[in-house]
Design a protein around this motif. Structure first.
Motif, PDB file in Angstrom:
ATOM      1  N   PHE A 207       0.837  -1.200   0.000  1.00 42.85           N
ATOM      2  CA  PHE A 207       0.000   0.000   0.000  1.00 42.85           C
ATOM      3  C   PHE A 207       0.874   1.253   0.000  1.00 42.85           C
ATOM      4  O   PHE A 207       0.569   2.226  -0.694  1.00 42.85           O
ATOM      5  N   GLY A 208       1.946   1.214   0.768  1.00 37.08           N
ATOM      6  CA  GLY A 208       2.870   2.342   0.777  1.00 37.08           C
ATOM      7  C   GLY A 208       3.466   2.595  -0.601  1.00 37.08           C
ATOM      8  O   GLY A 208       3.571   3.746  -1.044  1.00 37.08           O
ATOM      9  N   ILE A 209       3.834   1.503  -1.293  1.00 39.60           N
ATOM     10  CA  ILE A 209       4.422   1.629  -2.635  1.00 39.60           C
ATOM     11  C   ILE A 209       3.403   2.169  -3.626  1.00 39.60           C
ATOM     12  O   ILE A 209       3.685   3.099  -4.397  1.00 39.60           O
ATOM     13  N   THR A 210       2.192   1.591  -3.621  1.00 39.15           N
ATOM     14  CA  THR A 210       1.182   1.993  -4.603  1.00 39.15           C
ATOM     15  C   THR A 210       0.680   3.417  -4.355  1.00 39.15           C
ATOM     16  O   THR A 210       0.384   4.152  -5.299  1.00 39.15           O
ATOM     17  N   GLU A 211       0.585   3.823  -3.078  1.00 36.42           N
ATOM     18  CA  GLU A 211       0.154   5.186  -2.773  1.00 36.42           C
ATOM     19  C   GLU A 211       1.238   6.193  -3.154  1.00 36.42           C
ATOM     20  O   GLU A 211       0.951   7.258  -3.699  1.00 36.42           O
ATOM     21  N   ALA A 212       2.484   5.838  -2.861  1.00 38.98           N
ATOM     22  CA  ALA A 212       3.593   6.748  -3.162  1.00 38.98           C
ATOM     23  C   ALA A 212       3.736   6.972  -4.664  1.00 38.98           C
ATOM     24  O   ALA A 212       4.100   8.066  -5.107  1.00 38.98           O
ATOM     25  N   THR A 213       3.458   5.933  -5.442  1.00 39.69           N
ATOM     26  CA  THR A 213       3.593   6.045  -6.905  1.00 39.69           C
ATOM     27  C   THR A 213       2.307   6.538  -7.570  1.00 39.69           C
ATOM     28  O   THR A 213       2.295   6.804  -8.777  1.00 39.69           O
ATOM     29  N   GLY A 214       1.226   6.629  -6.793  1.00 39.39           N
ATOM     30  CA  GLY A 214      -0.030   7.169  -7.309  1.00 39.39           C
ATOM     31  C   GLY A 214      -0.734   6.299  -8.327  1.00 39.39           C
ATOM     32  O   GLY A 214      -1.473   6.803  -9.182  1.00 39.39           O
ATOM     33  N   ILE A 215      -0.531   4.965  -8.237  1.00 38.66           N
ATOM     34  CA  ILE A 215      -1.142   4.086  -9.252  1.00 38.66           C
ATOM     35  C   ILE A 215      -2.526   3.575  -8.841  1.00 38.66           C
ATOM     36  O   ILE A 215      -3.259   3.038  -9.671  1.00 38.66           O
ATOM     37  N   ASN A 216      -2.891   3.725  -7.561  1.00 32.39           N
ATOM     38  CA  ASN A 216      -4.164   3.183  -7.097  1.00 32.39           C
ATOM     39  C   ASN A 216      -5.350   3.900  -7.743  1.00 32.39           C
ATOM     40  O   ASN A 216      -5.310   5.104  -7.991  1.00 32.39           O
ATOM     41  N   ILE A 217      -6.398   3.132  -7.996  1.00 31.38           N
ATOM     42  CA  ILE A 217      -7.657   3.721  -8.441  1.00 31.38           C
ATOM     43  C   ILE A 217      -8.638   3.651  -7.271  1.00 31.38           C
ATOM     44  O   ILE A 217      -8.487   2.806  -6.370  1.00 31.38           O
ATOM     45  N   PRO A 218      -9.650   4.523  -7.213  1.00 34.42           N
ATOM     46  CA  PRO A 218     -10.634   4.456  -6.122  1.00 34.42           C
ATOM     47  C   PRO A 218     -11.313   3.091  -6.069  1.00 34.42           C
ATOM     48  O   PRO A 218     -11.583   2.478  -7.119  1.00 34.42           O
ATOM     49  N   LEU A 219     -11.570   2.601  -4.867  1.00 39.63           N
ATOM     50  CA  LEU A 219     -12.189   1.280  -4.715  1.00 39.63           C
ATOM     51  C   LEU A 219     -13.527   1.208  -5.439  1.00 39.63           C
ATOM     52  O   LEU A 219     -13.904   0.154  -5.967  1.00 39.63           O
ATOM     53  N   SER A 220     -14.244   2.330  -5.484  1.00 37.94           N
ATOM     54  CA  SER A 220     -15.550   2.354  -6.145  1.00 37.94           C
ATOM     55  C   SER A 220     -15.435   2.173  -7.654  1.00 37.94           C
ATOM     56  O   SER A 220     -16.421   1.844  -8.320  1.00 37.94           O
ATOM     57  N   GLU A 221     -14.235   2.387  -8.197  1.00 38.94           N
ATOM     58  CA  GLU A 221     -14.034   2.269  -9.644  1.00 38.94           C
ATOM     59  C   GLU A 221     -13.490   0.906 -10.070  1.00 38.94           C
ATOM     60  O   GLU A 221     -13.266   0.661 -11.262  1.00 38.94           O
ATOM     61  N   ILE A 222     -13.256   0.023  -9.100  1.00 41.36           N
ATOM     62  CA  ILE A 222     -12.781  -1.325  -9.450  1.00 41.36           C
ATOM     63  C   ILE A 222     -13.938  -2.084 -10.098  1.00 41.36           C
ATOM     64  O   ILE A 222     -14.991  -2.264  -9.482  1.00 41.36           O
ATOM     65  N   PRO A 223     -13.790  -2.550 -11.339  1.00 38.92           N
ATOM     66  CA  PRO A 223     -14.894  -3.234 -12.027  1.00 38.92           C
ATOM     67  C   PRO A 223     -15.182  -4.609 -11.424  1.00 38.92           C
ATOM     68  O   PRO A 223     -14.347  -5.208 -10.731  1.00 38.92           O
ATOM     69  N   LEU A 224     -16.384  -5.091 -11.723  1.00 42.12           N
ATOM     70  CA  LEU A 224     -16.850  -6.351 -11.148  1.00 42.12           C
ATOM     71  C   LEU A 224     -15.937  -7.538 -11.439  1.00 42.12           C
ATOM     72  O   LEU A 224     -15.686  -8.358 -10.542  1.00 42.12           O
ATOM     73  N   PRO A 225     -15.397  -7.710 -12.678  1.00 42.41           N
ATOM     74  CA  PRO A 225     -14.503  -8.858 -12.926  1.00 42.41           C
ATOM     75  C   PRO A 225     -13.293  -8.879 -11.994  1.00 42.41           C
ATOM     76  O   PRO A 225     -12.894  -9.950 -11.519  1.00 42.41           O
ATOM     77  N   SER A 226     -12.728  -7.699 -11.719  1.00 41.16           N
ATOM     78  CA  SER A 226     -11.579  -7.644 -10.809  1.00 41.16           C
ATOM     79  C   SER A 226     -11.991  -7.951  -9.375  1.00 41.16           C
ATOM     80  O   SER A 226     -11.248  -8.601  -8.626  1.00 41.16           O
ATOM     81  N   LEU A 227     -13.174  -7.490  -8.981  1.00 41.08           N
ATOM     82  CA  LEU A 227     -13.660  -7.777  -7.624  1.00 41.08           C
ATOM     83  C   LEU A 227     -13.855  -9.278  -7.428  1.00 41.08           C
ATOM     84  O   LEU A 227     -13.475  -9.835  -6.389  1.00 41.08           O
ATOM     85  N   TRP A 228     -14.441  -9.942  -8.425  1.00 45.06           N
ATOM     86  CA  TRP A 228     -14.621 -11.391  -8.336  1.00 45.06           C
ATOM     87  C   TRP A 228     -13.266 -12.107  -8.325  1.00 45.06           C
ATOM     88  O   TRP A 228     -13.097 -13.115  -7.630  1.00 45.06           O
TER      89      TRP A 228
END
Length: 307
Positions: A207-228
């Motif tokens: 989480f520290g790496i992904t936040e520092a590099t700014g690659i994360n997308i909002p959880l609400s934008e994660i599509p259904l196939p990825s959630l499954w």
């Protein structure tokens, strides 16, 4: 008397049967996790997927053992757990999840299965001689990989494919270091609780790496196939299959419990062909058999060295 004999026989069958069933579970379902990862990273950043997977898996493990009032690790046990969290989950799982974004799930599984070769090489640099059988196995495996890559020659000119190969190779090397670290410093601490703590700690690193590099997308934008995919990877890959894996290691000889290494890539390649339409040619099939034969010889040498 007859009842005692029947009970003894049934007890032995159960003692053998459950570990074998656990090994069958590991052999098949860890192969399927390559497809789940491949599907998940199509729609979201790979390292974010790995972060969420490790966090949820770790929470389930740690939450269970907190409920059971399992004693926490002490002193140097924390150092080992943190090192393994970094090697096994931040690096190995994180990089392999990222790497499979750029290649087929079957090819990713094949490269991942090469970790015994790195164990031999690491041991060589630590002063151990390479046995003739291990050297033959390495050469056979290398030849098998070359055969597989005949059908991927055009892909080598793509920078993303080259990057995927680098990521997957690095993940395999760190997994080998993690295995060696486990053998050197594994303690009597509950392995399942340790596994959960490693996952949870690794999710904080990631989480520290992904936040520092700014690659994360909002959880609400994660599509259904990825959630499954995440749900499958957490419940099947991180929880149930890891439990089965540790159980089979504890109750089966090493030469039997390591069979999953040879079956996982085959499962990934066959299912990848059916589900995703991934390339499965005669050259890939022959190369896979040759590669796994070489790995068998390498693993056989590793087991002899332990005795």
């Amino acid at each position: 008397m007859r009842a005692k004999i029947q009970n003894a026989v049934s007890g032995k069958i159960e003692a053998i049967g459950l570990p074998i069933l656990a090994l069958c579970w590991v052999s098949f379902f860890w192969g399927t996790t390559w497809l789940a990862s491949k599907e998940g990273v199509k729609h979201m950043p790979a390292l974010q997927l790995a972060t969420i997977r490790q966090f949820l898996g770790g929470i389930l493990y740690v939450g269970y053992f907190l409920f059971k009032k399992q004693p926490w690790p002490k002193g140097k046990q924390w150092r080992t757990i943190i090192i393994l969290a970094f090697l096994n989950f931040v690096c190995s799982n994180g990089l392999s999840t990222w790497g499979v974004k750029y290649m087929s799930s079957g090819l990713g599984a094949i490269i991942s299965a090469l970790f015994p070769i790195w164990i031999i090489i690491i041991n060589f640099f630590n002063g151990q001689k390479i046995a003739k059988m291990a050297l033959v196995g390495i050469l056979i495996s290398f030849g098998g990989v070359c055969i597989i890559f005949i059908d991927y020659l055009s892909d080598f000119f793509r920078p993303d494919f080259q990057f995927g190969i680098i990521l997957m190779t690095a993940s395999t090397i760190t997994w080998a270091f993690g295995i060696l670290e486990t053998k050197k410093k594994a303690s009597s601490f509950n392995p399942y609780f340790s596994l959960g703590l490693q996952m949870l700690i690794s999710s904080v690193f990631l989480f520290g790496i992904t936040e520092a590099t700014g690659i994360n997308i909002p959880l609400s934008e994660i599509p259904l196939p990825s959630l499954w995919s995440i749900v499958y990877l957490v419940l099947i890959g991180s929880v149930l299959t890891f439990i089965a894996f540790i159980y089979s290691l504890q109750h089966l000889p090493t030469e039997i419990s390591s069979i999953y290494v040879y079956i996982n890539p085959i499962v990934a390649m066959i299912l990848g062909s059916f589900i995703f339409g991934e390339t499965l040619t005669q050259a890939i099939a022959i190369g896979t058999i040759v590669t796994l034969t070489g790995l068998y010889l390498v693993n056989k040498t590793i087991r002899k060295t332990k005795k």
